[in-house]
Design a protein around this motif. Structure first.
Motif, PDB file in Angstrom:
ATOM      1  N   LEU A 157       0.898  -1.166   0.025  1.00 12.03           N
ATOM      2  CA  LEU A 157      -0.069   0.077   0.019  1.00 12.03           C
ATOM      3  C   LEU A 157       0.848   1.241   0.176  1.00 12.03           C
ATOM      4  N   GLN A 158       2.005   1.253   0.862  1.00 13.77           N
ATOM      5  CA  GLN A 158       2.821   2.334   0.980  1.00 13.77           C
ATOM      6  C   GLN A 158       3.549   2.565  -0.489  1.00 13.77           C
ATOM      7  N   LEU A 159       3.748   1.791  -1.446  1.00 11.06           N
ATOM      8  CA  LEU A 159       4.110   1.818  -2.740  1.00 11.06           C
ATOM      9  C   LEU A 159       2.962   2.754  -3.694  1.00 11.06           C
ATOM     10  N   ASN A 160       1.708   2.630  -3.225  1.00 11.30           N
ATOM     11  CA  ASN A 160       0.616   3.535  -3.799  1.00 11.30           C
ATOM     12  C   ASN A 160       0.367   4.787  -2.999  1.00 11.30           C
ATOM     13  N   LYS A 161       1.166   5.575  -2.183  1.00  5.67           N
ATOM     14  CA  LYS A 161       1.177   6.745  -1.652  1.00  5.67           C
ATOM     15  C   LYS A 161       0.056   6.737  -0.638  1.00  5.67           C
ATOM     16  N   THR A 162      -0.229   5.465  -0.028  1.00 11.48           N
ATOM     17  CA  THR A 162      -1.358   5.415   0.853  1.00 11.48           C
ATOM     18  C   THR A 162      -1.034   5.492   2.359  1.00 11.48           C
ATOM     19  N   THR A 163      -1.824   6.111   3.404  1.00 15.24           N
ATOM     20  CA  THR A 163      -1.518   6.118   4.484  1.00 15.24           C
ATOM     21  C   THR A 163      -1.820   5.016   5.130  1.00 15.24           C
ATOM     22  N   VAL A 164      -1.148   4.198   6.023  1.00 14.04           N
ATOM     23  CA  VAL A 164      -1.500   2.903   6.561  1.00 14.04           C
ATOM     24  C   VAL A 164      -1.713   2.564   7.968  1.00 14.04           C
ATOM     25  N   LEU A 165      -3.007   2.514   8.472  1.00 15.31           N
ATOM     26  CA  LEU A 165      -3.151   2.222  10.053  1.00 15.31           C
ATOM     27  C   LEU A 165      -3.081   0.825  10.096  1.00 15.31           C
ATOM     28  N   GLU A 166      -3.119   0.196  11.477  1.00 13.67           N
ATOM     29  CA  GLU A 166      -2.811  -1.115  11.805  1.00 13.67           C
ATOM     30  C   GLU A 166      -3.561  -1.580  13.017  1.00 13.67           C
ATOM     31  N   ALA A 167      -4.126  -2.831  12.976  1.00  9.42           N
ATOM     32  CA  ALA A 167      -4.988  -3.262  14.262  1.00  9.42           C
ATOM     33  C   ALA A 167      -4.893  -4.823  14.206  1.00  9.42           C
ATOM     34  N   SER A 168      -4.773  -5.272  15.319  1.00  7.40           N
ATOM     35  CA  SER A 168      -4.597  -6.755  15.371  1.00  7.40           C
ATOM     36  C   SER A 168      -5.799  -7.394  15.826  1.00  7.40           C
ATOM     37  N   ASN A 169      -6.750  -6.746  16.196  1.00  3.40           N
ATOM     38  CA  ASN A 169      -7.905  -7.523  16.770  1.00  3.40           C
ATOM     39  C   ASN A 169      -9.208  -6.505  16.662  1.00  3.40           C
ATOM     40  N   GLY A 170     -10.201  -6.773  17.012  1.00  2.00           N
ATOM     41  CA  GLY A 170     -11.423  -6.095  16.839  1.00  2.00           C
ATOM     42  C   GLY A 170     -11.236  -4.722  17.850  1.00  2.00           C
ATOM     43  N   ILE A 190     -10.108 -14.574  10.308  1.00  4.37           N
ATOM     44  CA  ILE A 190      -9.838 -15.227  11.535  1.00  4.37           C
ATOM     45  C   ILE A 190      -8.827 -14.374  12.602  1.00  4.37           C
ATOM     46  N   LEU A 191      -9.602 -13.991  13.451  1.00  4.74           N
ATOM     47  CA  LEU A 191      -8.927 -13.173  14.337  1.00  4.74           C
ATOM     48  C   LEU A 191      -9.190 -13.593  15.872  1.00  4.74           C
ATOM     49  N   PRO A 192      -8.331 -13.088  16.934  1.00  8.69           N
ATOM     50  CA  PRO A 192      -8.633 -13.462  18.197  1.00  8.69           C
ATOM     51  C   PRO A 192      -9.844 -12.488  18.527  1.00  8.69           C
ATOM     52  N   GLU A 193     -10.380 -13.147  19.747  1.00 10.68           N
ATOM     53  CA  GLU A 193     -11.452 -12.410  20.309  1.00 10.68           C
ATOM     54  C   GLU A 193     -12.879 -12.490  19.773  1.00 10.68           C
ATOM     55  N   MET A 194     -12.833 -12.078  18.479  1.00  9.71           N
ATOM     56  CA  MET A 194     -13.826 -11.918  17.473  1.00  9.71           C
ATOM     57  C   MET A 194     -13.409 -11.899  16.236  1.00  9.71           C
ATOM     58  N   ASP A 195     -14.260 -13.111  15.499  1.00 11.49           N
ATOM     59  CA  ASP A 195     -13.708 -12.970  13.837  1.00 11.49           C
ATOM     60  C   ASP A 195     -14.322 -11.955  13.048  1.00 11.49           C
TER      61      ASP A 195
END
Length: 509
Positions: A157-170, A190-195
């Motif tokens: 995504l960063q190759l496309n000049k996009t700002t990227v945010l991250e999260a590991s669960n709900g 498939i995620l922890p806590e809640m799919d």
């Protein structure tokens, strides 16, 4: 219930997975022989993913975990990460780099594609031809519990000049959405806590967040899960390992839809502000019903100016000048407010427009800015109600220790120019023309408690009017004599006008 024997069958993909682990193990020594430091970071990550794959295959071999859709989802996650980092290394390699590392990476990619083929023997999405770089922009949130998967998507995504945010669960996803304006979400299933499909349903239930496009990027290929995500509101569903070009196209389309949604939302807000402005301006002079009609049919309101037939009503207090001379300024204002407040309410109750207050006079229009067939009838009914309301006004004046007052009303029907009159800095909706001037002149001949109407108004009314004998007045500035009638009552019956013999007219109080 599924057959456990099926779960315990040795997976067909396991030998290729072990070969892949062995190939990844030799990458680091080859890189050290070449002495390339620029590739060190990606090769180190590849080794980390390789170790995860080794532990994963060992667990499957020992029977600690069994082959099932969730396991294959994890395999695709790892395979997708290996493909992505291998391609990054190939892109970063200098032409002078020894062919041994290049060949090893090509073998790794081939083994990854073989693993992908165990689910679909001919999966077009397994093609990972390098993306054609196109600027997408915007802010994208990646929700995935695998740090390698997040990092891989982030780099694409960063190759496309996009700002990227991250999260590991709900929980972290909603925390990020609370603090940031996001254009699109890439959601693992498939995620922890809640799919992911459960998170998607919660997201679409939130009024503020439901417009954010969501693309599910997952290794889970169960048809019912895919359908559930689409039904819950996902824009799309891409399988891992994903095709970067296809992913880019889907993201670009999703971001563009979000931008159009934002523009539409901005337009709606501007429209609401304009409507609030119209209500605040016209609501002082028009009934709520007329303001609503203007908003529902804006082409009917020509603020640029237009000629139209209207009925003009003018009312003022008899002998106001001498009354005002005998009262302090505050008492004069109190008396005027008692009078004009009630009169304005009566005018608007009968669908008229309060054009302006001129001292103790009130100028009202029936037929602008909206026109009806019964404009003159409503003006007549309003005038009668205004005279009847003088009883209540004088009751209030007595309570306020103010003098009692009386009023004269003149009504005329004819053509005027109506529109936004004034300058760029100061303007108001109003009317001008001979009809207005004539109404004002007739008002000077009204006695206390009297309503005078012109021949034009009498002829235009569909109601049955009770009027006195015709009077001819010579108003100042008017060359010809004006024929007027004293209005004594009106009934809604749509018959020919009559003199005072009209049956059951509503009389002036």
């Amino acid at each position: 219930m599924e057959n456990n024997q099926t779960h315990r069958t040795r997976p067909l993909w396991l030998p290729d997975a072990k070969k892949l682990v062995d190939r990844i193990d030799v990458l680091q020594p080859v890189a050290e022989l070449i002495g390339s430091t620029s590739l060190e970071g990606d090769l180190k990550t590849l080794k980390t993913v390789g170790l995860k794959l080794r532990h994963f295959t060992q667990s499957v071999s020992r029977g600690t975990i069994y082959d099932n859709p969730t396991v294959r989802h994890e395999l695709r996650n790892l395979t997708s990460a290996i493909i992505g980092y291998s391609e990054f290394v190939l892109e970063e390699m200098e032409q002078t780099v020894d062919g041994l590392l290049y060949d090893s990476l090509q073998t790794i990619l081939a083994l990854c594609h073989q693993l992908s083929a165990y689910d679909d023997r001919e999966d077009p999405l397994a093609d990972t031809t390098g993306p054609s770089i196109k600027t997408i922009g915007g802010t994208i949130l990646i929700v995935d519990d695998q740090i390698e998967s997040r990092d891989l998507l982030k780099r694409y995504l960063q190759l496309n000049k996009t700002t990227v945010l991250e999260a590991s669960n709900g929980t972290s996803m909603f925390a990020v959405l609370t603090e940031n304006e996001v254009d699109l979400i890439l959601l693992d299933l498939i995620l922890p806590e809640m799919d992911g499909d459960e998170l998607l349903e919660l997201l679409k239930q939130d009024e503020k967040l439901r417009a954010i496009p969501v693309i599910v990027v997952s290794g889970n290929k169960e048809t019912d899960r895919v359908i559930r995500c689409i039904e819950a509101g996902a824009e799309d569903y891409l399988f891992k390992p994903f095709n970067p070009i296809l992913l880019q196209a889907r993201i670009s389309a999703g971001v563009e839809r979000k931008r159009w949604h934002n523009k539409e939302l901005q337009y709606r807000r501007e429209l609401e502000r304009n409507q609030d402005f119209i209500r605040s301006v016209f609501g002082r002079y028009l009934s709520e019903d007329i303001v609503t009609r203007i908003l529902e049919n804006p082409e009917g309101l020509d603020l640029g100016g237009s000629q139209r037939k209207v009925t003009v009503l003018m009312a003022d207090i008899r002998g106001f000048s001498s009354i005002a001379e005998q009262l302090p300024p505050q008492r004069v204002v109190r008396l005027l407010n008692n009078y004009l407040g009630v009169m304005s309410d009566v005018v608007m109750r009968y669908g008229g427009t309060v054009d302006e207050f001129i001292g103790d006079a009130i100028l009202a229009i029936f037929g602008a800015p909206t026109t009806s067939d019964d404009d003159s009838d409503r003006a007549v009914q309003a005038a009668i109600a205004m005279q009847q309301a003088m009883v209540l006004i004088n009751q209030q004046n007595r309570a306020d220790q103010l003098p009692e007052i009386s009023m004269g009303v003149s009504i005329n029907t004819g053509l005027v120019v109506a529109g936004n009159i004034g300058s760029e800095k100061r303007a108001k909706y109003g009317i001008v023309g001979h009809t207005v001037n004539l109404t004002s002149r007739i008002g000077g001949y009204c006695q206390a408690g009297e309503i005078l109407i012109t021949e034009a108004t009498r002829n235009d009314c569909r109601s049955s009017l009770a009027v006195g004998p015709a009077q001819h007045i010579q108003a100042k500035g008017i060359l010809t004599a004006i024929q007027v009638y004293r209005l004594e009552g009106a009934s809604p019956a749509k018959t020919k006008n009559s003199d005072t013999s009209a049956k059951n007219p509503e009389a002036i109080g």
